[in-house]
Design a protein around this motif. Structure first.
Motif, short mmCIF file in Angstrom:
data_model
loop_
_atom_site.label_atom_id
_atom_site.label_comp_id
_atom_site.label_asym_id
_atom_site.label_seq_id
_atom_site.Cartn_x
_atom_site.Cartn_y
_atom_site.Cartn_z
N ASP A 218 0.82 -1.21 0.00
CA ASP A 218 0.00 0.00 0.00
C ASP A 218 0.86 1.27 0.00
OD1 ASP A 218 -2.30 -1.45 -0.06
OD2 ASP A 218 -2.75 -1.26 2.08
N TYR A 219 1.95 1.24 0.75
CA TYR A 219 2.85 2.40 0.74
C TYR A 219 3.44 2.60 -0.65
CZ TYR A 219 3.11 3.64 5.72
OH TYR A 219 2.83 4.08 6.99
N GLU A 220 3.95 1.52 -1.23
CA GLU A 220 4.61 1.62 -2.53
C GLU A 220 3.62 1.97 -3.63
OE1 GLU A 220 6.77 -1.97 -3.25
OE2 GLU A 220 8.25 -1.58 -1.68
N GLY A 221 2.39 1.56 -3.49
CA GLY A 221 1.38 1.85 -4.50
C GLY A 221 0.66 3.17 -4.29
N GLY A 222 1.04 3.89 -3.24
CA GLY A 222 0.43 5.19 -2.98
C GLY A 222 -0.96 5.11 -2.39
#
Length: 243
Positions: free
Chosen positions: A54-58
Protein backbone atom coordinates in the motif's frame (compact mmCIF):
# COMPACT_ATOMS: atom_id res chain seq x y z
CA UNK A 1 30.85 -2.57 10.01
CA UNK A 2 31.24 0.48 7.73
CA UNK A 3 29.37 2.69 10.21
CA UNK A 4 30.15 5.98 8.43
CA UNK A 5 29.03 4.54 5.11
CA UNK A 6 25.87 3.17 6.68
CA UNK A 7 25.04 6.55 8.16
CA UNK A 8 25.68 8.36 4.88
CA UNK A 9 23.60 5.84 2.92
CA UNK A 10 20.78 6.01 5.50
CA UNK A 11 20.68 9.81 5.18
CA UNK A 12 20.57 9.62 1.41
CA UNK A 13 17.72 7.11 1.35
CA UNK A 14 15.69 8.93 4.01
CA UNK A 15 16.24 12.29 2.34
CA UNK A 16 15.25 10.98 -1.07
CA UNK A 17 12.03 9.47 0.28
CA UNK A 18 11.17 12.62 2.25
CA UNK A 19 11.71 14.96 -0.70
CA UNK A 20 10.14 12.71 -3.32
CA UNK A 21 6.89 13.70 -4.99
CA UNK A 22 5.99 10.00 -4.84
CA UNK A 23 7.49 8.54 -1.62
CA UNK A 24 5.99 5.11 -2.30
CA UNK A 25 7.78 4.74 -5.63
CA UNK A 26 11.04 5.84 -4.01
CA UNK A 27 10.58 3.29 -1.22
CA UNK A 28 10.03 0.59 -3.80
CA UNK A 29 13.13 1.72 -5.71
CA UNK A 30 15.35 1.34 -2.65
CA UNK A 31 13.79 -1.96 -1.60
CA UNK A 32 14.54 -3.35 -5.06
CA UNK A 33 18.08 -1.92 -5.03
CA UNK A 34 18.69 -3.93 -1.86
CA UNK A 35 17.08 -6.99 -3.44
CA UNK A 36 14.58 -7.40 -0.61
CA UNK A 37 11.08 -8.75 -1.21
CA UNK A 38 7.96 -7.12 0.21
CA UNK A 39 7.40 -10.26 2.30
CA UNK A 40 10.89 -10.21 3.81
CA UNK A 41 10.70 -6.51 4.60
CA UNK A 42 7.23 -6.89 6.12
CA UNK A 43 8.39 -9.74 8.33
CA UNK A 44 11.32 -7.69 9.60
CA UNK A 45 9.07 -4.72 10.35
CA UNK A 46 6.36 -6.85 11.91
CA UNK A 47 3.64 -5.77 9.50
CA UNK A 48 1.71 -7.49 6.71
CA UNK A 49 2.95 -7.47 3.13
CA UNK A 50 -0.13 -5.47 2.16
CA UNK A 51 1.13 -2.56 4.27
CA UNK A 52 4.36 -2.40 2.25
CA UNK A 53 2.39 -2.81 -0.98
CA UNK A 54 0.00 0.00 0.00
CA UNK A 55 2.85 2.40 0.74
CA UNK A 56 4.61 1.62 -2.53
CA UNK A 57 1.38 1.85 -4.50
CA UNK A 58 0.43 5.19 -2.98
CA UNK A 59 -2.65 3.76 -1.29
CA UNK A 60 -1.49 4.94 2.14
CA UNK A 61 -0.70 8.50 3.09
CA UNK A 62 2.93 9.54 2.82
CA UNK A 63 5.05 7.84 5.51
CA UNK A 64 6.08 9.90 8.51
CA UNK A 65 9.60 10.32 9.85
CA UNK A 66 9.27 7.33 12.18
CA UNK A 67 8.12 5.00 9.39
CA UNK A 68 10.90 6.16 7.06
CA UNK A 69 13.49 5.63 9.80
CA UNK A 70 12.27 2.07 10.46
CA UNK A 71 12.17 1.37 6.72
CA UNK A 72 15.75 2.54 6.19
CA UNK A 73 17.03 0.68 9.25
CA UNK A 74 15.38 -2.50 7.99
CA UNK A 75 17.06 -2.25 4.58
CA UNK A 76 20.47 -1.76 6.13
CA UNK A 77 20.07 -4.48 8.76
CA UNK A 78 18.85 -7.05 6.24
CA UNK A 79 21.74 -6.16 3.93
CA UNK A 80 24.23 -6.59 6.78
CA UNK A 81 22.81 -10.04 7.56
CA UNK A 82 23.49 -10.98 3.95
CA UNK A 83 27.07 -9.75 4.05
CA UNK A 84 26.56 -6.02 3.45
CA UNK A 85 27.10 -6.09 -0.32
CA UNK A 86 25.00 -2.98 -1.02
CA UNK A 87 26.62 -1.03 1.81
CA UNK A 88 30.07 -2.11 0.61
CA UNK A 89 29.26 -1.09 -2.95
CA UNK A 90 28.19 2.32 -1.67
CA UNK A 91 31.41 2.73 0.31
CA UNK A 92 33.45 2.34 -2.88
CA UNK A 93 31.71 5.32 -4.50
CA UNK A 94 32.53 7.92 -1.85
CA UNK A 95 34.50 10.83 -3.23
CA UNK A 96 34.47 12.15 -6.77
CA UNK A 97 31.77 11.27 -9.27
CA UNK A 98 34.38 9.65 -11.50
CA UNK A 99 36.67 7.81 -9.04
CA UNK A 100 38.82 6.44 -11.90
CA UNK A 101 39.63 7.72 -15.37
CA UNK A 102 38.41 4.40 -16.75
CA UNK A 103 34.85 5.54 -16.03
CA UNK A 104 33.61 7.63 -18.94
CA UNK A 105 30.13 8.24 -17.53
CA UNK A 106 28.11 7.06 -14.55
CA UNK A 107 24.49 7.87 -13.75
CA UNK A 108 21.70 6.74 -11.44
CA UNK A 109 18.00 6.59 -12.37
CA UNK A 110 15.40 8.22 -10.12
CA UNK A 111 12.95 5.69 -11.57
CA UNK A 112 13.99 2.31 -12.95
CA UNK A 113 14.24 1.44 -16.62
CA UNK A 114 14.42 -2.07 -18.05
CA UNK A 115 17.13 -3.98 -19.85
CA UNK A 116 14.95 -3.58 -22.95
CA UNK A 117 15.16 0.23 -22.61
CA UNK A 118 18.96 -0.02 -22.45
CA UNK A 119 19.02 -2.29 -25.50
CA UNK A 120 16.99 0.24 -27.47
CA UNK A 121 19.12 3.18 -26.30
CA UNK A 122 22.40 1.55 -27.39
CA UNK A 123 20.95 0.04 -30.59
CA UNK A 124 21.87 -3.33 -29.21
CA UNK A 125 21.69 -6.95 -30.23
CA UNK A 126 21.06 -9.41 -27.39
CA UNK A 127 23.67 -12.18 -27.37
CA UNK A 128 22.59 -13.96 -24.16
CA UNK A 129 19.59 -14.22 -21.83
CA UNK A 130 16.99 -12.55 -24.00
CA UNK A 131 14.37 -13.74 -21.49
CA UNK A 132 15.64 -11.19 -18.92
CA UNK A 133 14.87 -8.00 -20.84
CA UNK A 134 12.23 -6.88 -18.32
CA UNK A 135 14.75 -6.80 -15.44
CA UNK A 136 14.75 -3.37 -13.71
CA UNK A 137 17.84 -1.18 -13.85
CA UNK A 138 18.67 1.77 -11.59
CA UNK A 139 21.77 3.16 -13.26
CA UNK A 140 24.57 2.68 -15.76
CA UNK A 141 28.35 2.97 -15.93
CA UNK A 142 30.27 3.44 -19.17
CA UNK A 143 33.80 2.03 -18.92
CA UNK A 144 36.84 2.33 -21.14
CA UNK A 145 37.81 -1.34 -21.06
CA UNK A 146 41.45 -0.71 -21.98
CA UNK A 147 41.92 1.86 -19.21
CA UNK A 148 40.15 -0.44 -16.78
CA UNK A 149 42.60 -3.25 -17.54
CA UNK A 150 45.60 -0.92 -17.24
CA UNK A 151 44.74 0.93 -14.04
CA UNK A 152 42.02 -0.76 -12.00
CA UNK A 153 42.68 -3.21 -9.17
CA UNK A 154 40.09 -5.82 -8.26
CA UNK A 155 38.94 -3.59 -5.39
CA UNK A 156 38.66 -0.54 -7.63
CA UNK A 157 36.54 -2.58 -10.04
CA UNK A 158 33.75 -2.34 -7.48
CA UNK A 159 33.56 1.41 -8.15
CA UNK A 160 31.93 0.61 -11.45
CA UNK A 161 28.76 -0.35 -9.61
CA UNK A 162 27.98 3.14 -8.33
CA UNK A 163 25.05 2.99 -5.91
CA UNK A 164 23.78 -0.43 -6.92
CA UNK A 165 24.64 -3.57 -8.85
CA UNK A 166 21.20 -3.32 -10.49
CA UNK A 167 22.72 -1.37 -13.35
CA UNK A 168 24.11 -1.63 -16.86
CA UNK A 169 27.88 -1.96 -17.18
CA UNK A 170 28.79 -0.63 -20.63
CA UNK A 171 32.30 -1.47 -21.85
CA UNK A 172 33.81 0.46 -24.77
CA UNK A 173 36.87 -0.35 -26.92
CA UNK A 174 35.98 -4.04 -26.70
CA UNK A 175 37.41 -6.49 -29.22
CA UNK A 176 35.87 -9.82 -28.20
CA UNK A 177 34.17 -9.22 -24.83
CA UNK A 178 36.07 -11.98 -23.05
CA UNK A 179 37.99 -9.80 -20.54
CA UNK A 180 34.98 -7.85 -19.17
CA UNK A 181 32.97 -11.04 -18.64
CA UNK A 182 35.86 -12.84 -16.94
CA UNK A 183 36.33 -9.83 -14.64
CA UNK A 184 32.65 -9.89 -13.69
CA UNK A 185 32.73 -13.63 -13.02
CA UNK A 186 35.83 -13.31 -10.84
CA UNK A 187 34.46 -10.36 -8.84
CA UNK A 188 31.24 -12.14 -7.94
CA UNK A 189 29.04 -9.02 -8.05
CA UNK A 190 26.77 -9.23 -11.07
CA UNK A 191 25.32 -6.24 -12.96
CA UNK A 192 21.79 -6.37 -14.34
CA UNK A 193 23.12 -6.24 -17.92
CA UNK A 194 26.46 -5.97 -19.73
CA UNK A 195 26.76 -3.92 -22.92
CA UNK A 196 29.80 -4.30 -25.20
CA UNK A 197 30.74 -1.54 -27.66
CA UNK A 198 33.27 -1.91 -30.46
CA UNK A 199 33.09 -5.70 -30.71
CA UNK A 200 34.78 -7.12 -33.80
CA UNK A 201 34.02 -10.77 -33.08
CA UNK A 202 32.13 -11.77 -29.95
CA UNK A 203 33.96 -14.44 -27.96
CA UNK A 204 32.03 -17.66 -27.28
CA UNK A 205 33.39 -17.81 -23.73
CA UNK A 206 31.94 -14.34 -23.02
CA UNK A 207 28.52 -15.60 -24.08
CA UNK A 208 28.87 -18.78 -21.99
CA UNK A 209 29.84 -16.78 -18.89
CA UNK A 210 26.87 -14.46 -19.40
CA UNK A 211 24.54 -17.45 -19.70
CA UNK A 212 25.98 -19.12 -16.61
CA UNK A 213 25.77 -15.92 -14.54
CA UNK A 214 22.29 -15.10 -15.90
CA UNK A 215 23.44 -11.65 -17.01
CA UNK A 216 21.97 -10.35 -20.28
CA UNK A 217 24.78 -9.66 -22.76
CA UNK A 218 24.22 -6.97 -25.38
CA UNK A 219 26.38 -5.84 -28.30
CA UNK A 220 25.90 -2.15 -29.11
CA UNK A 221 25.77 -1.12 -32.76
CA UNK A 222 26.07 2.61 -32.03
CA UNK A 223 28.98 3.99 -34.07
CA UNK A 224 30.81 6.16 -31.52
CA UNK A 225 31.37 6.37 -27.76
CA UNK A 226 29.98 9.91 -27.67
CA UNK A 227 26.74 8.79 -29.34
CA UNK A 228 26.54 5.87 -26.94
CA UNK A 229 26.85 8.13 -23.89
CA UNK A 230 24.48 10.72 -25.37
CA UNK A 231 21.78 8.08 -25.92
CA UNK A 232 22.11 6.78 -22.36
CA UNK A 233 21.92 10.31 -20.94
CA UNK A 234 18.76 10.93 -22.93
CA UNK A 235 17.29 7.86 -21.26
CA UNK A 236 18.11 9.36 -17.84
CA UNK A 237 16.56 12.69 -18.83
CA UNK A 238 13.41 10.95 -20.03
CA UNK A 239 12.96 9.17 -16.69
CA UNK A 240 13.58 12.34 -14.73
CA UNK A 241 10.83 14.11 -16.67
CA UNK A 242 8.43 11.35 -15.64
CA UNK A 243 8.91 12.13 -11.94
Amino acid sequence: MLEKEKEALAKRIAGEITLSSDPGKTMRKWREIFGISQTELAEYLGVSSSVISDYEGGRRKSPGASTIRKFVEALLEIDERRGGNVIKAFSKTLGSEFPTSAILDIREFALPVTVRDIVNAVKGEVAANIDLLDRPIYGYTVVDSIQAILEMSSEEFLKLYGWTTERALVFTKVTTGRSPMIAIRVQGLKPAVVVLHGVKKLDELAVKIAEKERVPLVVSKVETESELIMNLRKLVEKREKEL
